[in-house]
Scaffold this active site. Sequence first.
Site, mmCIF file in Angstrom:
data_model
loop_
_atom_site.group_PDB
_atom_site.id
_atom_site.type_symbol
_atom_site.label_atom_id
_atom_site.label_comp_id
_atom_site.label_asym_id
_atom_site.label_seq_id
_atom_site.Cartn_x
_atom_site.Cartn_y
_atom_site.Cartn_z
ATOM 1 N N THR A 99 0.831 -1.206 0.000
ATOM 2 C CA THR A 99 0.000 0.000 0.000
ATOM 3 C C THR A 99 0.866 1.258 0.000
ATOM 4 O O THR A 99 0.573 2.231 -0.712
ATOM 5 C CB THR A 99 -0.896 0.003 1.265
ATOM 6 N N HIS A 109 2.186 1.901 -3.409
ATOM 7 C CA HIS A 109 1.148 2.479 -4.280
ATOM 8 C C HIS A 109 0.976 3.967 -3.982
ATOM 9 O O HIS A 109 0.817 4.781 -4.895
ATOM 10 C CB HIS A 109 -0.192 1.765 -4.088
#
EC number: 1.1.1.103
Length: 345
Positions: free
Chosen positions: A40, A43
């Site tokens: 995450t 990203h």
Amino acid sequence: MRALTKLTAGPGLELVDRPEPVCGPTDVKIRVLRAGLCGTDLHLHQWDDWAASTVKAPLVIGHEFYGEVVEVGEDVTSVQVGDKASGEGHVVCGVCRNCRAGRRHLCIRTQGIGVNRDGAFADYVVIPATNVWVQPSDLDPDLGAVFDPLGNATHTALQWPMVGEDVVITGAGPIGVMAAAIARHAGARYVVVSDASDYRLALAEHAGADLTINVTRESLADAQHHLGMKEGFDIGLEMSGAAPAVSDMLANMNHGGRIALLGLPHQSYDLDWGKVITHMITLKGIYGREMYDTWYAMSQMIATSERFRSAVTQVITHRFKAEQWEEAFETAKSGQCGKVVLDWS
Ligand code: NAD
Ligand code: ZN
């Protein structure tokens, strides 16, 4: 304080000086000592479509962490200053149907620490007291920082009893490797792990996998053949998010097999639904951790088994000072690593 921050909408992050977060009456303020990097965070750094549609800058990122409690709100009784703690990264609403039924992992209004509210790649983070998991004072701080992903692995792996079952895990990222350790601990017969990276498959072997399959050379049918299996795997743990991994898993399950899917696909994909139906396969999506039974289970596994502790510890392959965050992100991106941990102490 130092904080790794997404200052504006777009790629990149900056380590900046920010005001310390304020501790409300039901909150706890934690001095972060260690924080783990997760896909995450990559990203968010790269700013893909998901990040662009989710994040409101400025935002301090990071959600896997361990630290020391330095302040508690006036209404908090469950946590004390000086406690060592990890944090549950999902903040739930407490009032939706599932929250009120005690199924907090199914909250309809889940907010992610370091995604929807300021996170833990900083000297201090403030979270609701209900999100604090107090740890034994002698816990290895690095281990404390991986309870969030260890919780993903635990939540997924413990969906069904494992004793005597043949288990296949697709994806030997940090979570897949930890899942192999859990399957071993929980009494599986065979634990098979697949990935495209020999580096990562070696971690899975150290975690207790009986057999690893490099999908660039072999398939799960070969794994069955090597182990003398005749009917197929009983339990599948999908931890890659890769469509070919799901197809290969489905093709190698026994009838009545059960598959828990944690890996997040980048886009939707086709599946052999005829096989799902005629082989009576159970598919279950998994998100986050059960609050807080997953935390209880993993704490007890860590506390009671030296073998399990060392299997999880070896997943942490790289450690960097907070100031070396760029190198840490590069390492995590390379895939030639297990879990990468930032030291904020
Ligand atoms: P990771 O990206 O480090 O690991 C994924 C692994 O899958 C990689 O090692 C990759 O080489 C491997 N892989 C790719 N294609 C494959 C194939 N065809 N067969 C087998 N393996 C293949 O991720 P991680 O941190 O270990 O997390 C695992 C997955 O879980 C990721 O997809 C992540 O996004 C997801 N995740 C979901 C939740 C949730 O709550 N549902 C929480 C955390 C992570
Ligand atoms: Zn809720």
